[in-house]
Design an enzyme around this catalytic site. Sequence first.
Site, PDB file in Angstrom:
ATOM      1  N   TYR A   1       0.840  -1.196   0.000  1.00 45.49           N
ATOM      2  CA  TYR A   1       0.000   0.000   0.000  1.00 45.49           C
ATOM      3  C   TYR A   1       0.878   1.249   0.000  1.00 45.49           C
ATOM      4  O   TYR A   1       0.730   2.141  -0.847  1.00 45.49           O
ATOM      5  CB  TYR A   1      -0.915  -0.018   1.229  1.00 45.49           C
ATOM      6  CG  TYR A   1      -1.725   1.241   1.433  1.00 45.49           C
ATOM      7  CD1 TYR A   1      -2.875   1.487   0.693  1.00 45.49           C
ATOM      8  CD2 TYR A   1      -1.345   2.189   2.388  1.00 45.49           C
ATOM      9  CE1 TYR A   1      -3.629   2.641   0.886  1.00 45.49           C
ATOM     10  CE2 TYR A   1      -2.086   3.344   2.585  1.00 45.49           C
ATOM     11  CZ  TYR A   1      -3.223   3.562   1.831  1.00 45.49           C
ATOM     12  OH  TYR A   1      -3.951   4.706   2.027  1.00 45.49           O
TER      13      TYR A   1
ATOM     14  N   LYS B   1       1.411   4.041  -2.875  1.00 41.11           N
ATOM     15  CA  LYS B   1       0.927   5.397  -2.583  1.00 41.11           C
ATOM     16  C   LYS B   1       2.033   6.431  -2.811  1.00 41.11           C
ATOM     17  O   LYS B   1       1.769   7.568  -3.223  1.00 41.11           O
ATOM     18  CB  LYS B   1       0.397   5.500  -1.148  1.00 41.11           C
ATOM     19  CG  LYS B   1      -0.881   4.728  -0.868  1.00 41.11           C
ATOM     20  CD  LYS B   1      -2.055   5.187  -1.707  1.00 41.11           C
ATOM     21  CE  LYS B   1      -2.758   6.385  -1.122  1.00 41.11           C
ATOM     22  NZ  LYS B   1      -4.037   6.687  -1.844  1.00 41.11           N
TER      23      LYS B   1
END
Length: 343
Positions: A144, A148
């Site tokens: 993640y 990101k």
Amino acid sequence: MATRIRPSSKRCAVIGGSGFLGRHLVERLVEKGYSVAVFDIAQRYEVPGVTFHQGDLCDKQALVKVLKDVSLVFHCASPSPACDDRNLFWKVNVEGTRTVIQACQEARVQKLVLTSSASVVFEGTDIKNGKEDLPYAKRPIDYYTETKIQQEKVVLEACSKEKDFLTVAIRPHGIFGPRDPQLVPILVDTARKGKMKFIIGDGTNLVDFTYVENVVHGHILAAEHLKPDSPLCGKAYHITNDEPIRFWDFMSQVLVGLGYDAPRYHLPYALVYGIAMLLWLITSLLRPLVNIKPTFTPMRVALAGTHHYYSCSRAKQDMGYQPVVRLKEAIARTVASYPHLRR
């Protein structure tokens, strides 16, 4: 040559508007008089006056159709941080975001507000009152965060006053509130299994938890202050409750509020982190044969046992940000919204 009539600044689209944050953002935008279109892979609710479009954010032409009369786009679509599929994270957060930017530029959207994450600078070690000029994590500790970082870079680099396309990134941290499908339900499920008896570390580590209404407020302020002559262009902004709290005090308040016991016993941080790293290594090696998801991941242990709270001074200075709901009230509202999870 016919001149293009600019769409009203009150016409906007929310990509990922069916999610937890997205839905709260859509509802608040409608309250403030915006005309809202939602683009998401699924429609999970209805709001009078809001148009829903189902599709894949990697489908540029589908996006362009939705964005053709829109001046402002909020991009808050992402797989859940708990997901363990690197390919999915890359497809949505990186490739999908590149497609969103291309569609915005083709449709001549003027503003793009990205939901990023404060985790883009977090490597599993203490961050105290971190500012936006901290370097991106060189060793991001989950997929993640890794994606990101790439997503935020792509969006901020796309900002161009010459092309009449302005971008800004909002970095919330520890979002919680009513309808959250992650934090409170997972916490209660863990407590029901008897696994919330232990505190990782000495329990003094301070963390930001941010009420969803404050995150929404930060997004809308950023959109309204994002202009060619504003300092927001191409920058990232931390948005938090601005009230760091001990991680385990927050967890205990939610648990006790729902009728569960607060964790009491301490486990050494280094020991738990070491076990989590070992389990992660073993599951990675076994993944071609069997898919095992350990409860304790290095990221979860790091989030539970280190200081990680961030300064909102840039958001206060550049867009007048102040939290609209204080932490005590936010926790009370959140607990009251989960009567079905009470003990």
